[in-house]
Design a protein around this motif. Sequence first.
Motif, PDB file in Angstrom:
ATOM      1  N   LEU A   7       0.837  -1.202   0.000  1.00  0.00           N
ATOM      2  CA  LEU A   7       0.000   0.000   0.000  1.00  0.00           C
ATOM      3  C   LEU A   7       0.872   1.254   0.000  1.00  0.00           C
ATOM      4  N   PRO A   8       0.388   2.356  -0.584  1.00  0.00           N
ATOM      5  CA  PRO A   8       1.159   3.598  -0.583  1.00  0.00           C
ATOM      6  C   PRO A   8       0.969   4.403   0.705  1.00  0.00           C
ATOM      7  N   LEU A   9       0.823   3.719   1.827  1.00  0.00           N
ATOM      8  CA  LEU A   9       0.749   4.351   3.140  1.00  0.00           C
ATOM      9  C   LEU A   9       1.490   3.458   4.115  1.00  0.00           C
ATOM     10  N   ALA A  10       2.005   4.082   5.167  1.00  0.00           N
ATOM     11  CA  ALA A  10       2.807   3.338   6.143  1.00  0.00           C
ATOM     12  C   ALA A  10       1.912   2.739   7.217  1.00  0.00           C
ATOM     13  N   ILE A  11       2.115   1.447   7.489  1.00  0.00           N
ATOM     14  CA  ILE A  11       1.404   0.745   8.552  1.00  0.00           C
ATOM     15  C   ILE A  11       2.446   0.201   9.526  1.00  0.00           C
ATOM     16  N   THR A  12       2.295   0.582  10.792  1.00  0.00           N
ATOM     17  CA  THR A  12       3.185   0.081  11.842  1.00  0.00           C
ATOM     18  C   THR A  12       2.304  -0.508  12.940  1.00  0.00           C
ATOM     19  N   VAL A  13       2.602  -1.732  13.351  1.00  0.00           N
ATOM     20  CA  VAL A  13       1.814  -2.430  14.362  1.00  0.00           C
ATOM     21  C   VAL A  13       2.712  -2.734  15.554  1.00  0.00           C
ATOM     22  N   SER A  14       2.223  -2.397  16.751  1.00  0.00           N
ATOM     23  CA  SER A  14       2.980  -2.693  17.972  1.00  0.00           C
ATOM     24  C   SER A  14       2.095  -3.462  18.952  1.00  0.00           C
ATOM     25  N   ASP A  15       2.738  -4.115  19.907  1.00  0.00           N
ATOM     26  CA  ASP A  15       1.975  -4.818  20.939  1.00  0.00           C
ATOM     27  C   ASP A  15       1.626  -3.856  22.072  1.00  0.00           C
ATOM     28  N   LYS A  16       0.982  -4.360  23.113  1.00  0.00           N
ATOM     29  CA  LYS A  16       0.523  -3.491  24.203  1.00  0.00           C
ATOM     30  C   LYS A  16       1.651  -3.006  25.105  1.00  0.00           C
ATOM     31  N   ASN A  17       2.878  -3.466  24.848  1.00  0.00           N
ATOM     32  CA  ASN A  17       4.044  -2.955  25.578  1.00  0.00           C
ATOM     33  C   ASN A  17       4.872  -1.997  24.725  1.00  0.00           C
ATOM     34  N   ASN A  25       5.998  -2.277   3.774  1.00  0.00           N
ATOM     35  CA  ASN A  25       7.150  -1.737   3.031  1.00  0.00           C
ATOM     36  C   ASN A  25       7.290  -0.232   3.175  1.00  0.00           C
ATOM     37  N   LYS A  26       6.177   0.511   3.068  1.00  0.00           N
ATOM     38  CA  LYS A  26       6.228   1.976   3.161  1.00  0.00           C
ATOM     39  C   LYS A  26       6.712   2.397   4.541  1.00  0.00           C
ATOM     40  N   SER A  27       6.249   1.724   5.582  1.00  0.00           N
ATOM     41  CA  SER A  27       6.694   2.036   6.938  1.00  0.00           C
ATOM     42  C   SER A  27       8.187   1.773   7.089  1.00  0.00           C
ATOM     43  N   LYS A  28       8.635   0.626   6.589  1.00  0.00           N
ATOM     44  CA  LYS A  28      10.065   0.305   6.667  1.00  0.00           C
ATOM     45  C   LYS A  28      10.897   1.355   5.948  1.00  0.00           C
ATOM     46  N   ASN A  29      10.474   1.748   4.756  1.00  0.00           N
ATOM     47  CA  ASN A  29      11.211   2.740   3.975  1.00  0.00           C
ATOM     48  C   ASN A  29      11.201   4.102   4.647  1.00  0.00           C
ATOM     49  N   THR A  30      10.147   4.407   5.362  1.00  0.00           N
ATOM     50  CA  THR A  30      10.019   5.705   6.032  1.00  0.00           C
ATOM     51  C   THR A  30      10.875   5.780   7.290  1.00  0.00           C
ATOM     52  N   PHE A  31      10.872   4.704   8.087  1.00  0.00           N
ATOM     53  CA  PHE A  31      11.456   4.780   9.423  1.00  0.00           C
ATOM     54  C   PHE A  31      12.792   4.076   9.603  1.00  0.00           C
ATOM     55  N   GLU A  32      13.115   3.118   8.775  1.00  0.00           N
ATOM     56  CA  GLU A  32      14.364   2.393   8.976  1.00  0.00           C
ATOM     57  C   GLU A  32      15.523   3.131   8.329  1.00  0.00           C
ATOM     58  N   LYS A  33      16.540   3.375   9.095  1.00  0.00           N
ATOM     59  CA  LYS A  33      17.728   4.061   8.602  1.00  0.00           C
ATOM     60  C   LYS A  33      18.855   3.040   8.449  1.00  0.00           C
ATOM     61  N   ASN A  34      19.614   3.178   7.378  1.00  0.00           N
ATOM     62  CA  ASN A  34      20.754   2.297   7.119  1.00  0.00           C
ATOM     63  C   ASN A  34      20.371   0.824   7.072  1.00  0.00           C
ATOM     64  N   GLY A  35      19.117   0.537   6.694  1.00  0.00           N
ATOM     65  CA  GLY A  35      18.693  -0.852   6.559  1.00  0.00           C
ATOM     66  C   GLY A  35      18.442  -1.566   7.870  1.00  0.00           C
ATOM     67  N   GLU A  36      18.553  -0.858   8.994  1.00  0.00           N
ATOM     68  CA  GLU A  36      18.342  -1.489  10.300  1.00  0.00           C
ATOM     69  C   GLU A  36      16.848  -1.690  10.536  1.00  0.00           C
ATOM     70  N   SER A  37      16.476  -2.894  10.852  1.00  0.00           N
ATOM     71  CA  SER A  37      15.072  -3.203  11.093  1.00  0.00           C
ATOM     72  C   SER A  37      14.638  -2.699  12.461  1.00  0.00           C
ATOM     73  N   LEU A  38      13.450  -2.113  12.500  1.00  0.00           N
ATOM     74  CA  LEU A  38      12.880  -1.660  13.769  1.00  0.00           C
ATOM     75  C   LEU A  38      11.938  -2.703  14.355  1.00  0.00           C
ATOM     76  N   ILE A  39      11.645  -3.738  13.599  1.00  0.00           N
ATOM     77  CA  ILE A  39      10.763  -4.786  14.104  1.00  0.00           C
ATOM     78  C   ILE A  39      11.438  -5.459  15.295  1.00  0.00           C
ATOM     79  N   GLY A  40      10.680  -5.573  16.386  1.00  0.00           N
ATOM     80  CA  GLY A  40      11.226  -6.136  17.626  1.00  0.00           C
ATOM     81  C   GLY A  40      11.737  -5.077  18.581  1.00  0.00           C
ATOM     82  N   LYS A  41      11.874  -3.848  18.098  1.00  0.00           N
ATOM     83  CA  LYS A  41      12.344  -2.749  18.950  1.00  0.00           C
ATOM     84  C   LYS A  41      11.149  -2.037  19.580  1.00  0.00           C
TER      85      LYS A  41
END
Length: 109
Positions: A7-17, A25-41
């Motif tokens: 989709l041409p919009l960013a979707i980011t999903v987090s847990d209750k913590n 893909n759009k979210s990753k391209n928007t927020f990840e710098k230098n290819g570092e994954s934010l998933i799990g952070k």
Amino acid sequence: MNWYNELPLAITVSDKNGKILYMNNKSKNTFEKNGESLIGKSLFDCHGEKAKQKILELISTEGTNAYTIEKQGVKKLIYQCPWRENGEFMGLIELSIVLPEAMPHFVRK
């Protein structure tokens, strides 16, 4: 089906913590710098103090937050809301949508 991944919009999903579970893909391209994954952070590691307080509020109240921002001349709608599984609060979803410079607004009757 992974229709939401391109989709041409960013979707980011987090847990209750506040742990990031998914980014399309759009979210990753928007927020990840230098290819570092934010998933799990943690969302709390990616935001300033004011935003951290808002995230805590949204988690504790299972609330919704919507606003527009402008960065580097790009206007976006940010929509943050709870997601649930079988009625149980599981965390937050953030949608980030780039808005056109001029966007019509209609009042329907």
